[in-house]
Design a protein around this motif. Sequence first.
Motif, PDB file in Angstrom:
ATOM      1  N   MET A   1       0.838  -1.197   0.000  1.00 47.09           N
ATOM      2  CA  MET A   1       0.000   0.000   0.000  1.00 47.09           C
ATOM      3  C   MET A   1       0.876   1.251   0.000  1.00 47.09           C
ATOM      4  SD  MET A   1      -3.168  -1.075   0.135  1.00 47.09           S
ATOM      5  CE  MET A   1      -4.298   0.086   0.905  1.00 47.09           C
ATOM      6  N   HIS A   2       0.396   2.282  -0.707  1.00 44.47           N
ATOM      7  CA  HIS A   2       1.019   3.588  -0.571  1.00 44.47           C
ATOM      8  C   HIS A   2       0.729   4.131   0.824  1.00 44.47           C
ATOM      9  CE1 HIS A   2       2.242   3.973  -4.733  1.00 44.47           C
ATOM     10  NE2 HIS A   2       1.053   3.533  -5.104  1.00 44.47           N
ATOM     11  N   VAL A   3       1.622   4.977   1.307  1.00 40.83           N
ATOM     12  CA  VAL A   3       1.488   5.514   2.662  1.00 40.83           C
ATOM     13  C   VAL A   3       1.663   7.029   2.605  1.00 40.83           C
ATOM     14  CG1 VAL A   3       2.403   5.440   5.021  1.00 40.83           C
ATOM     15  CG2 VAL A   3       2.397   3.363   3.618  1.00 40.83           C
ATOM     16  N   ALA A   4       0.875   7.725   3.393  1.00 35.26           N
ATOM     17  CA  ALA A   4       1.003   9.185   3.495  1.00 35.26           C
ATOM     18  C   ALA A   4       0.929   9.596   4.953  1.00 35.26           C
ATOM     19  CB  ALA A   4      -0.120   9.883   2.723  1.00 35.26           C
ATOM     20  N   LEU A   5       1.559  10.716   5.254  1.00 33.89           N
ATOM     21  CA  LEU A   5       1.291  11.409   6.510  1.00 33.89           C
ATOM     22  C   LEU A   5       0.368  12.576   6.191  1.00 33.89           C
ATOM     23  CD1 LEU A   5       4.909  11.495   7.997  1.00 33.89           C
ATOM     24  CD2 LEU A   5       3.120   9.773   8.352  1.00 33.89           C
ATOM     25  N   HIS A   6      -0.533  12.881   7.114  1.00 36.46           N
ATOM     26  CA  HIS A   6      -1.404  14.037   6.919  1.00 36.46           C
ATOM     27  C   HIS A   6      -1.689  14.679   8.258  1.00 36.46           C
ATOM     28  CE1 HIS A   6      -5.356  11.951   7.927  1.00 36.46           C
ATOM     29  NE2 HIS A   6      -4.643  10.900   7.608  1.00 36.46           N
ATOM     30  N   ARG A   7      -2.286  15.846   8.229  1.00 33.53           N
ATOM     31  CA  ARG A   7      -2.493  16.596   9.465  1.00 33.53           C
ATOM     32  C   ARG A   7      -3.883  17.247   9.461  1.00 33.53           C
ATOM     33  NH1 ARG A   7      -0.615  21.471  11.276  1.00 33.53           N
ATOM     34  NH2 ARG A   7      -2.051  22.280   9.714  1.00 33.53           N
TER      35      ARG A   7
ATOM     36  N   TYR B   1       7.533  28.724  14.492  1.00 25.95           N
ATOM     37  CA  TYR B   1       7.582  27.420  13.841  1.00 25.95           C
ATOM     38  C   TYR B   1       9.031  26.950  13.813  1.00 25.95           C
ATOM     39  CZ  TYR B   1       2.775  27.390  12.004  1.00 25.95           C
ATOM     40  OH  TYR B   1       1.410  27.348  11.871  1.00 25.95           O
ATOM     41  N   CYS B   2       9.267  25.767  14.400  1.00 27.89           N
ATOM     42  CA  CYS B   2      10.585  25.152  14.399  1.00 27.89           C
ATOM     43  C   CYS B   2      10.514  23.838  13.624  1.00 27.89           C
ATOM     44  CB  CYS B   2      11.028  24.852  15.830  1.00 27.89           C
ATOM     45  SG  CYS B   2      11.212  26.321  16.858  1.00 27.89           S
ATOM     46  N   ALA B   3      11.703  23.275  13.341  1.00 26.01           N
ATOM     47  CA  ALA B   3      11.752  21.959  12.710  1.00 26.01           C
ATOM     48  C   ALA B   3      12.224  20.922  13.717  1.00 26.01           C
ATOM     49  CB  ALA B   3      12.695  21.987  11.514  1.00 26.01           C
ATOM     50  N   GLY B   4      11.592  19.763  13.689  1.00 28.09           N
ATOM     51  CA  GLY B   4      12.038  18.615  14.464  1.00 28.09           C
ATOM     52  C   GLY B   4      12.111  17.419  13.536  1.00 28.09           C
ATOM     53  N   ALA B   5      12.434  16.268  14.088  1.00 27.65           N
ATOM     54  CA  ALA B   5      12.501  15.069  13.255  1.00 27.65           C
ATOM     55  C   ALA B   5      12.035  13.866  14.059  1.00 27.65           C
ATOM     56  CB  ALA B   5      13.916  14.844  12.743  1.00 27.65           C
ATOM     57  N   ALA B   6      11.592  12.849  13.334  1.00 24.52           N
ATOM     58  CA  ALA B   6      11.194  11.598  13.974  1.00 24.52           C
ATOM     59  C   ALA B   6      11.650  10.447  13.101  1.00 24.52           C
ATOM     60  CB  ALA B   6       9.682  11.545  14.166  1.00 24.52           C
ATOM     61  N   LEU B   7      11.946   9.346  13.756  1.00 29.80           N
ATOM     62  CA  LEU B   7      12.301   8.128  13.043  1.00 29.80           C
ATOM     63  C   LEU B   7      11.141   7.154  13.210  1.00 29.80           C
ATOM     64  CD1 LEU B   7      14.699   6.718  11.546  1.00 29.80           C
ATOM     65  CD2 LEU B   7      15.281   5.711  13.781  1.00 29.80           C
ATOM     66  N   LEU B   8      10.581   6.693  12.080  1.00 35.89           N
ATOM     67  CA  LEU B   8       9.453   5.761  12.108  1.00 35.89           C
ATOM     68  C   LEU B   8       9.961   4.362  11.765  1.00 35.89           C
ATOM     69  CD1 LEU B   8       6.900   7.864   9.990  1.00 35.89           C
ATOM     70  CD2 LEU B   8       7.574   8.166  12.379  1.00 35.89           C
ATOM     71  N   ASP B   9       9.322   3.376  12.336  1.00 42.54           N
ATOM     72  CA  ASP B   9       9.708   1.989  12.062  1.00 42.54           C
ATOM     73  C   ASP B   9       9.559   1.685  10.567  1.00 42.54           C
ATOM     74  OD1 ASP B   9      10.157  -0.840  13.406  1.00 42.54           O
ATOM     75  OD2 ASP B   9       8.628  -1.082  11.848  1.00 42.54           O
ATOM     76  N   LEU B  10      10.527   0.975  10.021  1.00 40.79           N
ATOM     77  CA  LEU B  10      10.567   0.751   8.575  1.00 40.79           C
ATOM     78  C   LEU B  10       9.346  -0.025   8.080  1.00 40.79           C
ATOM     79  CD1 LEU B  10      12.584   1.514   6.355  1.00 40.79           C
ATOM     80  CD2 LEU B  10      13.542  -0.778   6.550  1.00 40.79           C
ATOM     81  N   ASN B  11       8.928  -1.037   8.820  1.00 45.30           N
ATOM     82  CA  ASN B  11       7.814  -1.868   8.359  1.00 45.30           C
ATOM     83  C   ASN B  11       6.472  -1.422   8.917  1.00 45.30           C
ATOM     84  OD1 ASN B  11       9.535  -3.627   6.882  1.00 45.30           O
ATOM     85  ND2 ASN B  11      10.188  -4.464   8.862  1.00 45.30           N
ATOM     86  N   ASP B  12       6.511  -0.777  10.077  1.00 51.33           N
ATOM     87  CA  ASP B  12       5.280  -0.265  10.676  1.00 51.33           C
ATOM     88  C   ASP B  12       5.470   1.214  10.982  1.00 51.33           C
ATOM     89  OD1 ASP B  12       3.054   0.447  12.034  1.00 51.33           O
ATOM     90  OD2 ASP B  12       3.468  -0.774  13.821  1.00 51.33           O
ATOM     91  N   PRO B  13       5.285   2.062   9.967  1.00 49.67           N
ATOM     92  CA  PRO B  13       5.585   3.492  10.156  1.00 49.67           C
ATOM     93  C   PRO B  13       4.609   4.210  11.076  1.00 49.67           C
ATOM     94  CG  PRO B  13       4.670   3.103   7.982  1.00 49.67           C
ATOM     95  CD  PRO B  13       4.872   1.751   8.595  1.00 49.67           C
TER      96      PRO B  13
ATOM     97  N   ASP C   1      18.883   3.556   7.094  1.00 48.97           N
ATOM     98  CA  ASP C   1      19.068   2.189   7.604  1.00 48.97           C
ATOM     99  C   ASP C   1      18.171   1.916   8.805  1.00 48.97           C
ATOM    100  OD1 ASP C   1      20.941   1.765   5.692  1.00 48.97           O
ATOM    101  OD2 ASP C   1      22.679   2.056   7.014  1.00 48.97           O
ATOM    102  N   GLU C   2      17.961   2.949   9.615  1.00 50.36           N
ATOM    103  CA  GLU C   2      17.265   2.759  10.886  1.00 50.36           C
ATOM    104  C   GLU C   2      15.748   2.812  10.760  1.00 50.36           C
ATOM    105  OE1 GLU C   2      19.604   4.905  10.140  1.00 50.36           O
ATOM    106  OE2 GLU C   2      21.328   4.565  11.454  1.00 50.36           O
ATOM    107  N   GLY C   3      15.217   3.240   9.612  1.00 53.81           N
ATOM    108  CA  GLY C   3      13.760   3.354   9.456  1.00 53.81           C
ATOM    109  C   GLY C   3      13.427   4.468   8.482  1.00 53.81           C
ATOM    110  N   TRP C   4      12.292   5.114   8.712  1.00 50.56           N
ATOM    111  CA  TRP C   4      11.893   6.267   7.908  1.00 50.56           C
ATOM    112  C   TRP C   4      12.202   7.529   8.701  1.00 50.56           C
ATOM    113  CZ3 TRP C   4      10.655   5.379   3.030  1.00 50.56           C
ATOM    114  CH2 TRP C   4      10.124   4.133   2.683  1.00 50.56           C
TER     115      TRP C   4
END
Lengths: 350, 350
Positions: free
Chosen positions: B193-199, B272-284, B250-253
């Motif tokens: 399946m295609h995957v998207a993030l939305h808000r 507005y600042c920028a942050g980051a997150a690492l999502l699991d590769l198979n279960d984002p 390598d570690e995920g998304w």
Amino acid sequence: MTLNASRQRLLGPDSLKPLNEGFEVIGAFNPGAVRVDKETVLLVRVAEKPLAVRSGFVGLPRVVSGGSVSVDWTPEVELDLRDKRVVRRKADGIARLTSLSHLRVFRRREGGSGWTPGPALLPETSAEEYGIEDPRITTIDGLHWITYVAVSRHGAATALASTTDFVAFERHGVIFPPENKDVVLFPRMIEGMHVALHRPTTRTDFCRPEIWLARSPDLLHWGQHQPILCGLNPWESERVGAGPPPIQVDEGWLVIYHGCGPSQGSEEVGAYCAGAALLDLNDPTRIVSRSVQPTMRPAVEFERNGFVPNVVFPTGLIDHGARLSVYYGAADTAVGLADLSRDELLSSLN
Amino acid sequence: MTLNASRQRLLGPDSLKPLNEGFEVIGAFNPGAVRVDKETVLLVRVAEKPLAVRSGFVGLPRVVSGGSVSVDWTPEVELDLRDKRVVRRKADGIARLTSLSHLRVFRRREGGSGWTPGPALLPETSAEEYGIEDPRITTIDGLHWITYVAVSRHGAATALASTTDFVAFERHGVIFPPENKDVVLFPRMIEGMHVALHRPTTRTDFCRPEIWLARSPDLLHWGQHQPILCGLNPWESERVGAGPPPIQVDEGWLVIYHGCGPSQGSEEVGAYCAGAALLDLNDPTRIVSRSVQPTMRPAVEFERNGFVPNVVFPTGLIDHGARLSVYYGAADTAVGLADLSRDELLSSLN
């Protein structure tokens, strides 16, 4: 025009016992409706509220993991209590529901007079923490699909479930993310796609909430979103939302919807009335005609008085051809049944 | 932790002439970014505002049928002007944008120093009446997919377009109904399946706006919505939204997102600042780690001063392996480029 439909109160809080210990039933309302063989099946929203009273506190119920119910006792002074259904923390505006709803099956055999309570669909998933509400039922190829509002700390979304027998239910997850209510499925595909009406509600008001149409290859994934109907008349100027799933008539798709007008005096919520629209059979984004005046206004006692006064909120429709049985929530408290003439309804649309 | 990235201003209102006669460019910002062969291609949001000034009035632009632009001159006294981007009619709270945005291609060849403006994608459909904004680009199987915000009297939705060459664009309609922004597509399917993030942004705040994940069989129809990330820390407590499309490491998304904190003093809008997150590769839907402190705060002059002060809003990312080129909107006015170390970014997450 407002139709002179016969209206009766079918069910209310007095019709059943609470499922949660220490709770009372404050509403049995907003029912999905379907005819199965010689039976009418309703799936009724049942709202329960903690019985206990703690002076100066409001008990806010939620489902915790494992399905048990917990109550967060919150100081009244910290809450904006104007809307009895949804209170807000003064500090940050974050909302909580004052009652916890589940869905309960009621059945009545043809010619029978009494409603027999059946199984319940209880809030269970994390998306349902604050309850499940306002089911609509559409039967497609013999399977009953239920769209319902799932409320949680993540917002009020619409989820999908299915059943063959109204005993066992299969969940299919959130199909419209928050804030979206009043999702109804069309009973058949149009040009190879399933079709739904939905009602997104936005933080930034470029308009009042409107009814949108979406399409899906599989009932689970939705796209091709288009706005189709906004409230033009005073009785529907604050918000509109689809009522029961549309039915096919010779002239097109007939959809009964609710409209809410501005609040009056000290009431936080305006009156909810029912209207109707006829959508083009092949292009249901096209409104052929619609109500100028409401089809039904809150008029009789059980519609005018209750948890939220002056609410007529249609959610179920059984199509008998010339006659339409419209099942609706009355005053967020009871289930009403109105008997409408299809032709009279259609000829009331402009 | 906040990274010491080198930051430069690439483009701004001075980089191009207005496309609309009688308008001025007030912002060139929030760019989608993609590398095509030896070229960097940006798709930049260009905001234009009527040049004319009428004392006591605000000019509110919109696209009328046929694609021409009209200005509604509205008395200032009728408007709530606190948010310079979005004004609201005092009478009913209905919002309008003060500028009209389109998307403009800019190209730079490898080793080149200048940006060459290219074709524009102009607001055109009824869903785009008040403009198109904040594009993100994801290349899937050689085709460039553009998610962008389409604003109209029906709300701020997210629409989809595609292009092979950034000259001709094909529209695919609204994929997330109002109010939904910050939609980014993953560069490949996960479990078919295609995957998207939305808000989604809701009227009823059961929470602050959160990032959700959805799945699609075809990029057009979306479902299986699940909330995955809400703002936990002060700098992201008011709202969060995905920035550029996630990249696979390598570690995920790895997904860079923006967070907005509470407004300070007389400002209507928080930083507005920028942050980051690492999502699991198979279960984002599973957050492996995320920023506690922002990765980037508005710090340099062009981020601190502009149409909306104190905004760092990442929207494009080109993955060079050890180094990441992050393209971002600065102060809703200019395009910035930050050069980040991927390992430093990953090791800053908790």
